[in-house]
Design a protein around this motif. Structure first.
Motif, PDB file in Angstrom:
ATOM      1  N   UNK A   1       0.419  -1.592  -9.172  1.00 30.88           N
ATOM      2  CA  UNK A   1       0.103  -2.384  -7.991  1.00 30.88           C
ATOM      3  C   UNK A   1       0.649  -3.807  -8.062  1.00 30.88           C
ATOM      4  N   UNK A   2       1.088  -4.277  -6.914  1.00 31.07           N
ATOM      5  CA  UNK A   2       1.155  -5.706  -6.631  1.00 31.07           C
ATOM      6  C   UNK A   2      -0.257  -6.016  -6.144  1.00 31.07           C
TER       7      UNK A   2
ATOM      8  N   UNK B   1      -3.997  -0.816 -16.916  1.00 26.28           N
ATOM      9  CA  UNK B   1      -2.659  -1.445 -16.916  1.00 26.28           C
ATOM     10  C   UNK B   1      -1.897  -1.113 -15.639  1.00 26.28           C
ATOM     11  N   UNK B   2      -2.600  -1.158 -14.516  1.00 24.30           N
ATOM     12  CA  UNK B   2      -1.981  -0.854 -13.217  1.00 24.30           C
ATOM     13  C   UNK B   2      -1.749  -2.107 -12.375  1.00 24.30           C
ATOM     14  N   UNK B   3      -2.040  -3.278 -12.936  1.00 21.22           N
ATOM     15  CA  UNK B   3      -1.763  -4.528 -12.220  1.00 21.22           C
ATOM     16  C   UNK B   3      -0.473  -5.106 -12.788  1.00 21.22           C
ATOM     17  N   UNK B   4       0.570  -5.127 -11.971  1.00 18.10           N
ATOM     18  CA  UNK B   4       1.873  -5.611 -12.423  1.00 18.10           C
ATOM     19  C   UNK B   4       2.121  -7.059 -12.021  1.00 18.10           C
TER      20      UNK B   4
ATOM     21  N   UNK C   1      -3.970   6.425  -5.252  1.00 19.47           N
ATOM     22  CA  UNK C   1      -2.531   6.158  -5.277  1.00 19.47           C
ATOM     23  C   UNK C   1      -2.015   6.012  -6.705  1.00 19.47           C
ATOM     24  N   UNK C   2      -2.670   5.180  -7.525  1.00 19.58           N
ATOM     25  CA  UNK C   2      -2.145   4.946  -8.876  1.00 19.58           C
ATOM     26  C   UNK C   2      -2.314   6.161  -9.778  1.00 19.58           C
ATOM     27  N   UNK C   3      -3.210   7.091  -9.405  1.00 20.14           N
ATOM     28  CA  UNK C   3      -3.399   8.306 -10.197  1.00 20.14           C
ATOM     29  C   UNK C   3      -2.341   9.363  -9.893  1.00 20.14           C
ATOM     30  N   UNK C   4      -1.643   9.204  -8.781  1.00 22.90           N
ATOM     31  CA  UNK C   4      -0.607  10.170  -8.403  1.00 22.90           C
ATOM     32  C   UNK C   4       0.663   9.887  -9.207  1.00 22.90           C
TER      33      UNK C   4
END
Length: 199
Positions: free
Chosen positions: A87-88, A116-119, A76-79
């Motif tokens: 992400x939450x 840096x995908x954890x928001x 998902x985060x790579x799209x």
């Protein structure tokens, strides 16, 4: 209880069968329209994992759970890659999908945190593991060592919110959720302060 719910012969939801391919196609459509707007306005969009985790790959009532696994979240985060798409990160939900949450959650935090995908983080604990979820727990009594987890967030440079989530109910005192959240806030705050002084 997830295991008990799966034993029931329930019909598909009104969405019918939504297999993984259809699900990813819809996610791709959504992200292709939303991520450019997030980039334009410099707004972070954060996806919560599907909860609860399903112990069977086909999901529940005809709907595959593609965002209910770590591998699905990685895809998902790579799209439509963007610094505003992440992400939450619900640590509790992710822990429900792991065979051994206490030893595995650190590497999951490292994967998404280093990119840096954890928001923001739902910093909650559970008892159990994939296929055998028992209960949501207070942060100091579940299957995951929160001191170790906090050190990994610090290691990857995470500097945003650690928030309590789903404060457990206490038997005999079902109306004490506000007090339970207060305990969780205090525990997390104390943990952060203590960790800052641990070398």
């Amino acid at each position: 209880n997830v295991q008990e719910a799966l034993k029931e012969d329930l019909p598909n939801t009104r969405a019918g069968v939504v297999n993984a391919d259809a699900f990813w196609e819809r996610i791709d459509y959504f992200l292709s329209h939303v991520v450019p707007v997030a980039n334009q306005y410099q707004v972070n969009i954060a996806c919560h994992p599907q909860d609860p985790g399903m112990p069977v790959p086909e999901g529940y009532r005809g709907v595959d759970r593609v965002l209910g696994t770590v591998e699905g979240l990685k895809k998902f985060v790579a799209m439509h890659e963007s610094p505003h798409h992440g992400l939450n990160f619900c640590q509790g939900t992710v822990s429900e999908d792991l065979e051994d949450p206490n030893t595995q959650i650190g590497d999951v935090i490292r994967y998404f945190g280093s990119r840096k995908k954890i928001f923001n983080v739902h910093f909650r604990n559970i008892r159990g593991h994939r296929g055998d979820f028992v209960a949501e727990m207070f942060p100091d009594e579940g299957s995951v060592d929160f001191v170790k987890a906090l050190k990994v967030y610090r290691e990857v440079g995470y500097d945003k919110i650690l928030m309590p989530d789903h404060a457990p109910r206490v038997p005999g005192d079902p109306d004490a959720r506000n007090e339970n959240f207060a305990f969780e806030f205090g525990y997390i705050r104390g943990l952060i302060q203590a960790e800052q002084h641990i070398t």
